[in-house]
Design an enzyme around this catalytic site. Sequence first.
Site, mmCIF file in Angstrom:
data_model
loop_
_atom_site.group_PDB
_atom_site.id
_atom_site.type_symbol
_atom_site.label_atom_id
_atom_site.label_comp_id
_atom_site.label_asym_id
_atom_site.label_seq_id
_atom_site.Cartn_x
_atom_site.Cartn_y
_atom_site.Cartn_z
ATOM 1 N N CYS A 1 1.009 -1.285 -0.107
ATOM 2 C CA CYS A 1 -0.168 -0.046 0.029
ATOM 3 C C CYS A 1 0.735 1.216 0.025
ATOM 4 O O CYS A 1 1.666 1.631 0.960
ATOM 5 C CB CYS A 1 -1.171 0.134 1.159
ATOM 6 S SG CYS A 1 -2.110 1.370 1.269
ATOM 7 N N CYS B 1 -3.093 7.163 -5.059
ATOM 8 C CA CYS B 1 -2.840 5.603 -4.918
ATOM 9 C C CYS B 1 -1.551 5.460 -5.261
ATOM 10 O O CYS B 1 -1.273 5.574 -6.492
ATOM 11 C CB CYS B 1 -3.817 4.971 -5.649
ATOM 12 S SG CYS B 1 -3.785 3.259 -5.619
#
Length: 333
Positions: free
Chosen positions: A90, A253
């Site tokens: 992530c 992201c």
Amino acid sequence: MRKGTFFCIDGHTCGNPVRLITSGHPYLRGHSMSEKRQDFLQNHDWIRQSLMFEPRGHDMMSGGFLYPPASEDGDASILFVETSGCLPMCGHGTIGIVTFALEHGLLQAKTPGTLLLDTPAGRVQATYLMQGGKVQWVKIYNVPAYLAHQSISITVPELGELSVDIAYGGNFYIIIEPQKNFKGIEHFNAADILKHSPRVRDAINSKVQCIHPIDPSVQGASHVLWCGAPQNTNSHAANAVFYGDKAIDRSPCGTGTSARMAQLFSQGKLTPGEEFIHESYIGSQFVGCIEKIVEVAGIPAILPSIRGWSRVTGTSTITVDDDDPYAFGFQVI
């Protein structure tokens, strides 16, 4: 009995939440973080559900635990948790966890300004600038990213036929560029993204396999990246990333930006060393770059970097007790 008290540092990376859980770490079996991730999912997933889902979290909640390094030269390891599960990697979470841990004295770099981090997806390096006790930015050198599938045709209810690419940037991303039946995210509202994304994901996962060639535990196209025109004049591209059951990434992201750069590289639209400013659905930005060309099990790939920032918004002490009927959270879908 499944109960515990968890101290958390909450904040966000370019708008998307990050919760660094600093206590209540379960002991994880395994040598690598990939193995430890599997152990967590099999034996301790109630912790993720309790801390990420309502009423202690929400649909966009994500975060992680810091663990000791899984390698001899590492500074630390990260286990990522969010509403959709335990991600292999992530990007926005790494930037946030590094920021919060450094600012609170929970992480010390062996080499000042550089951290070597073990994640379930592999080794990630992070550099940072700290001034006056605050981390100004974090730049992560992500795991290799590559194009997995190209020009896959699917039919989606209400939209019709779409052509999509699938790229890996720490997670597998279904990338949808503007085309006949999709004009761009500037023509989609949040409700449209939430409605169509699960249909796209289901159609892709029923048609093609996405399995990492080195670590088969990383499989399945989990994220949908919709492309479009940016709001900021200095952004090179914009995206809206859907994940979980009904979440839209508020940040650009990190792993999605990595996947997008791998796709653009395969198209000859992005070259090594070229700056790539990627914009989120709310207009926040990451600065990406292809650091070098590599291979993943013989597949052409890139080594991407992502630079972004995070801010702390508060701290909390969360209690989970299994005599609470909602101890392990819920979602209203």
